[in-house]
Design a protein around this motif. Structure first.
Motif, PDB file in Angstrom:
ATOM      1  N   ALA A   6       1.458   5.572  -9.605  1.00 36.91           N
ATOM      2  CA  ALA A   6       1.477   6.019  -8.212  1.00 36.91           C
ATOM      3  C   ALA A   6       0.078   6.230  -7.636  1.00 36.91           C
ATOM      4  N   ASP A   7      -0.954   6.217  -8.488  1.00 36.12           N
ATOM      5  CA  ASP A   7      -2.311   6.502  -8.025  1.00 36.12           C
ATOM      6  C   ASP A   7      -3.098   5.257  -7.624  1.00 36.12           C
ATOM      7  N   PHE A   8      -2.495   4.084  -7.718  1.00 36.14           N
ATOM      8  CA  PHE A   8      -3.243   2.874  -7.381  1.00 36.14           C
ATOM      9  C   PHE A   8      -2.288   1.710  -7.147  1.00 36.14           C
ATOM     10  N   TYR A   9      -2.834   0.675  -6.524  1.00 30.60           N
ATOM     11  CA  TYR A   9      -2.118  -0.596  -6.444  1.00 30.60           C
ATOM     12  C   TYR A   9      -3.144  -1.718  -6.460  1.00 30.60           C
ATOM     13  N   THR A  10      -2.926  -2.720  -7.291  1.00 32.10           N
ATOM     14  CA  THR A  10      -3.787  -3.891  -7.296  1.00 32.10           C
ATOM     15  C   THR A  10      -2.917  -5.120  -7.090  1.00 32.10           C
ATOM     16  N   CYS A  11      -3.452  -6.087  -6.350  1.00 30.47           N
ATOM     17  CA  CYS A  11      -2.660  -7.271  -6.037  1.00 30.47           C
ATOM     18  C   CYS A  11      -3.545  -8.507  -6.032  1.00 30.47           C
ATOM     19  N   GLY A  12      -3.110  -9.547  -6.728  1.00 35.98           N
ATOM     20  CA  GLY A  12      -3.816 -10.817  -6.709  1.00 35.98           C
ATOM     21  C   GLY A  12      -3.371 -11.656  -5.527  1.00 35.98           C
ATOM     22  N   TYR A  24       0.855  -1.199   0.000  1.00 32.60           N
ATOM     23  CA  TYR A  24       0.000   0.000   0.000  1.00 32.60           C
ATOM     24  C   TYR A  24       0.887   1.243   0.000  1.00 32.60           C
ATOM     25  N   ALA A  25       0.606   2.176  -0.906  1.00 36.07           N
ATOM     26  CA  ALA A  25       1.488   3.347  -1.036  1.00 36.07           C
ATOM     27  C   ALA A  25       0.703   4.605  -1.369  1.00 36.07           C
ATOM     28  N   ALA A  26      -0.407   4.822  -0.673  1.00 38.02           N
ATOM     29  CA  ALA A  26      -1.191   6.036  -0.908  1.00 38.02           C
ATOM     30  C   ALA A  26      -0.374   7.261  -0.528  1.00 38.02           C
ATOM     31  N   PRO A  27      -0.455   8.330  -1.317  1.00 41.23           N
ATOM     32  CA  PRO A  27       0.245   9.566  -0.939  1.00 41.23           C
ATOM     33  C   PRO A  27      -0.220  10.046   0.430  1.00 41.23           C
ATOM     34  N   ALA A  28       0.688  10.583   1.204  1.00 41.47           N
ATOM     35  CA  ALA A  28       0.339  11.050   2.546  1.00 41.47           C
ATOM     36  C   ALA A  28      -0.788  12.085   2.483  1.00 41.47           C
ATOM     37  N   GLY A  29      -1.833  11.830   3.252  1.00 44.83           N
ATOM     38  CA  GLY A  29      -2.937  12.780   3.322  1.00 44.83           C
ATOM     39  C   GLY A  29      -3.828  12.820   2.100  1.00 44.83           C
ATOM     40  N   VAL A  30      -3.736  11.824   1.199  1.00 40.35           N
ATOM     41  CA  VAL A  30      -4.585  11.824   0.010  1.00 40.35           C
ATOM     42  C   VAL A  30      -6.055  11.958   0.428  1.00 40.35           C
ATOM     43  N   VAL A  76     -14.694  -1.199  -9.241  1.00 36.32           N
ATOM     44  CA  VAL A  76     -13.830  -0.111  -9.698  1.00 36.32           C
ATOM     45  C   VAL A  76     -14.259   0.404 -11.060  1.00 36.32           C
ATOM     46  N   THR A  77     -14.450  -0.513 -12.019  1.00 39.41           N
ATOM     47  CA  THR A  77     -14.677  -0.097 -13.409  1.00 39.41           C
ATOM     48  C   THR A  77     -16.038   0.561 -13.614  1.00 39.41           C
ATOM     49  N   SER A  78     -17.014   0.257 -12.757  1.00 33.37           N
ATOM     50  CA  SER A  78     -18.348   0.853 -12.921  1.00 33.37           C
ATOM     51  C   SER A  78     -18.522   2.140 -12.124  1.00 33.37           C
ATOM     52  N   ARG A  79     -17.476   2.557 -11.437  1.00 34.27           N
ATOM     53  CA  ARG A  79     -17.563   3.721 -10.553  1.00 34.27           C
ATOM     54  C   ARG A  79     -16.936   4.948 -11.223  1.00 34.27           C
ATOM     55  N   GLU A  80     -17.560   6.107 -11.012  1.00 34.47           N
ATOM     56  CA  GLU A  80     -16.954   7.355 -11.464  1.00 34.47           C
ATOM     57  C   GLU A  80     -15.873   7.749 -10.462  1.00 34.47           C
ATOM     58  N   LEU A  81     -14.648   7.892 -10.952  1.00 38.42           N
ATOM     59  CA  LEU A  81     -13.505   8.137 -10.074  1.00 38.42           C
ATOM     60  C   LEU A  81     -13.042   9.582 -10.168  1.00 38.42           C
ATOM     61  N   PRO A  82     -12.498  10.133  -9.089  1.00 34.48           N
ATOM     62  CA  PRO A  82     -12.023  11.522  -9.108  1.00 34.48           C
ATOM     63  C   PRO A  82     -10.884  11.723 -10.104  1.00 34.48           C
ATOM     64  N   ASP A  83     -10.717  12.943 -10.567  1.00 33.53           N
ATOM     65  CA  ASP A  83      -9.651  13.267 -11.519  1.00 33.53           C
ATOM     66  C   ASP A  83      -8.303  13.475 -10.834  1.00 33.53           C
ATOM     67  N   SER A  84      -8.330  13.743  -9.521  1.00 32.59           N
ATOM     68  CA  SER A  84      -7.077  13.989  -8.805  1.00 32.59           C
ATOM     69  C   SER A  84      -7.277  13.692  -7.326  1.00 32.59           C
ATOM     70  N   ASP A  85      -6.188  13.761  -6.562  1.00 31.47           N
ATOM     71  CA  ASP A  85      -6.225  13.554  -5.124  1.00 31.47           C
ATOM     72  C   ASP A  85      -6.968  12.262  -4.786  1.00 31.47           C
ATOM     73  N   ARG A  86      -6.525  11.151  -5.417  1.00 29.99           N
ATOM     74  CA  ARG A  86      -7.230   9.879  -5.277  1.00 29.99           C
ATOM     75  C   ARG A  86      -6.232   8.724  -5.211  1.00 29.99           C
ATOM     76  N   TYR A  87      -6.690   7.612  -4.667  1.00 29.98           N
ATOM     77  CA  TYR A  87      -5.868   6.400  -4.627  1.00 29.98           C
ATOM     78  C   TYR A  87      -6.798   5.198  -4.576  1.00 29.98           C
ATOM     79  N   VAL A  88      -6.514   4.209  -5.415  1.00 30.52           N
ATOM     80  CA  VAL A  88      -7.291   2.971  -5.444  1.00 30.52           C
ATOM     81  C   VAL A  88      -6.379   1.820  -5.028  1.00 30.52           C
ATOM     82  N   TRP A  89      -6.880   0.986  -4.132  1.00 20.76           N
ATOM     83  CA  TRP A  89      -6.151  -0.203  -3.671  1.00 20.76           C
ATOM     84  C   TRP A  89      -7.095  -1.381  -3.767  1.00 20.76           C
ATOM     85  N   LEU A  90      -6.664  -2.453  -4.418  1.00 15.18           N
ATOM     86  CA  LEU A  90      -7.494  -3.645  -4.559  1.00 15.18           C
ATOM     87  C   LEU A  90      -6.662  -4.870  -4.244  1.00 15.18           C
ATOM     88  N   ALA A  91      -7.245  -5.797  -3.470  1.00 14.37           N
ATOM     89  CA  ALA A  91      -6.592  -7.072  -3.185  1.00 14.37           C
ATOM     90  C   ALA A  91      -7.643  -8.168  -3.182  1.00 14.37           C
TER      91      ALA A  91
END
Length: 292
Positions: free
Chosen positions: A235-241, A122-128, A198-213
Motif C-alpha cells: 500500500a506504500d508504493f506503486y510501480t508500473c512499466g 495511483y493510490a496514495a493514502p489521502a493526505g499522505v 529510488v534505490t539511492s535515496r533515503e526514504l521516510p519510515d512512515s507517512d510516505r508513498y512512492v509512485w514510479l512509471a
C-alpha cells in the motif's frame, strides 16, 4: 468493458517529444484517479473503425469482417464537460516510429478512434505527508496531473528522467514540490537512472508513498528494493512499466516461455488469493526465473 467512439478535436506540440491530442467523447466518466489512462483503438490506414466487445476478463470479439484496430495506452491529462460535451486530453510521447506515434503526429480534427473506459493505478493514502514521483517521458504526463491535484500541506519529490532537455514542461502544484530533471544520453540509460532515483535515496519510515512509471525493468528493480530489501507494504508504493527496452527481444523470449508463465502465474494467484502484493512478488520471481 465499455468502449466508445472518440473524435479528434485538435492536437498541439507540448514539448520536443510530447504531443497533446484532444478527443471529444460521448458518455465519458472519469475515475477521479490522477494517473488514469485509456486504451485507444487506432484503425489501420484506410480501414473503418471497428469497436470490439470486451468482457471483464479481456476476451475481445469483433463484428464479422471487421479490421482489428491497434491498441495503445495513454494517460488522460485533462477532462472537462462543457454544454454536455466531454473532451479529454492525452499527452503522447513520440518515438521515431510506431502506430501510436504516427497517429499522434498526423491525426486531424474529425478523425475517429475508439477508447476503452478509463482506469487508474495511483493510490496514495489521502493526505499522505511525503511522496516520491519518478518517471521518464512516458510517465511525465501522469506526474503532471498528480501534482496538480495534491493539497498544499503535502510534500513531494519528483524525479524526471529525459533524453532531451526540450521535454521539460511546467509542473504546477499547490503542494510543496522539489523537482529534479535528469537528462541522460540515450534510451538505454533510462532504466538505471529511474531505479537509482529510488534505490539511492533515503526514504521516510512512515507517512510516505512512492509512485514510479516508465521503463519496465526499472519498475521491477524498484519494486524489489521496496518490498524485499526495505520490507514496505504494497500500500506504500506503486510501480508500473509503461514500456520495455529492447521490446522485440523481450517479446520473442516471452513467446518461448508464455505457457510456463501463464501456468505459474495461475498457480501463484490461487496460492496467495486476494493478496495483490504477494501475487506481484511471485510474478516478479516467475519472470526472472524464465529470463524476462
Amino acid at each position: 468493458m465499455k468502449t466508445s467512439i472518440a473524435t479528434v478535436l485538435g492536437r498541439r506540440q507540448r514539448s520536443a517529444h510530447l504531443v497533446t491530442v484532444t478527443l471529444g467523447v460521448t458518455g465519458y466518466t472519469s475515475t477521479g484517479i490522477p494517473d488514469e489512462y485509456v486504451r485507444v483503438m487506432i484503425p489501420p490506414a484506410g480501414a473503418a473503425l471497428a469497436l470490439p466487445e470486451i468482457d471483464e476478463k479481456w476476451n475481445i470479439s469483433y463484428p464479422e469482417g471487421a479490421v482489428e484496430p491497434d491498441f495503445r495506452v495513454y494517460t488522460v491529462t485533462d477532462h472537462r464537460t462543457v454544454d454536455g460535451r466531454t473532451s479529454i486530453a492525452l499527452d503522447i510521447a513520440l518515438h521515431d516510429q510506431g502506430v501510436g506515434s504516427d497517429w499522434a503526429r498526423t491525426c486531424r480534427p474529425g478523425d475517429q478512434v475508439g477508447i476503452v473506459e478509463p482506469h487508474g493505478l495511483y493510490a496514495a493514502p489521502a493526505g499522505v505527508g511525503w511522496q516520491l514521483l519518478v518517471a521518464d517521458i512516458t510517465g511525465l504526463p501522469a506526474v503532471a496531473r498528480i501534482l496538480r491535484e495534491l493539497s498544499p500541506q503535502q510534500k513531494v519529490a519528483a524525479h524526471i528522467v529525459l533524453t532531451d532537455p526540450g521535454d521539460r514542461i511546467a509542473l504546477p502544484s499547490p503542494a510543496d514540490v522539489d523537482v529534479t530533471w535528469q537528462v541522460v544520453a540515450k534510451d538505454t540509460d533510462i532504466c538505471e537512472a529511474l531505479a537509482a532515483a529510488v534505490t539511492s535515496r533515503e526514504l521516510p519510515d512512515s507517512d510516505r508513498y512512492v509512485w514510479l512509471a516508465g521503463e519496465a525493468r526499472s519498475s521491477r528493480a524498484v519494486r524489489k528494493h521496496l518490498r524485499r530489501e526495505l520490507g514496505w507494504s504494497h500500500a506504500d508504493f506503486y510501480t508500473c512499466g509503461y514500456w520495455q527496452i529492447e521490446a522485440e527481444k523481450w517479446n520473442a523470449r516471452y513467446e518461448q516461455v508464455a505457457e510456463v508463465v501463464v501456468q505459474k502465474s495461475a498457480e501463484a494467484q490461487r496460492e496467495v488469493g486476494a493478496d495483490q502484493g504477494a501475487y506481484l512478488d511471485a510474478l516478479d520471481d516467475i519472470y526472472e526465473s524464465v529470463g524476462l
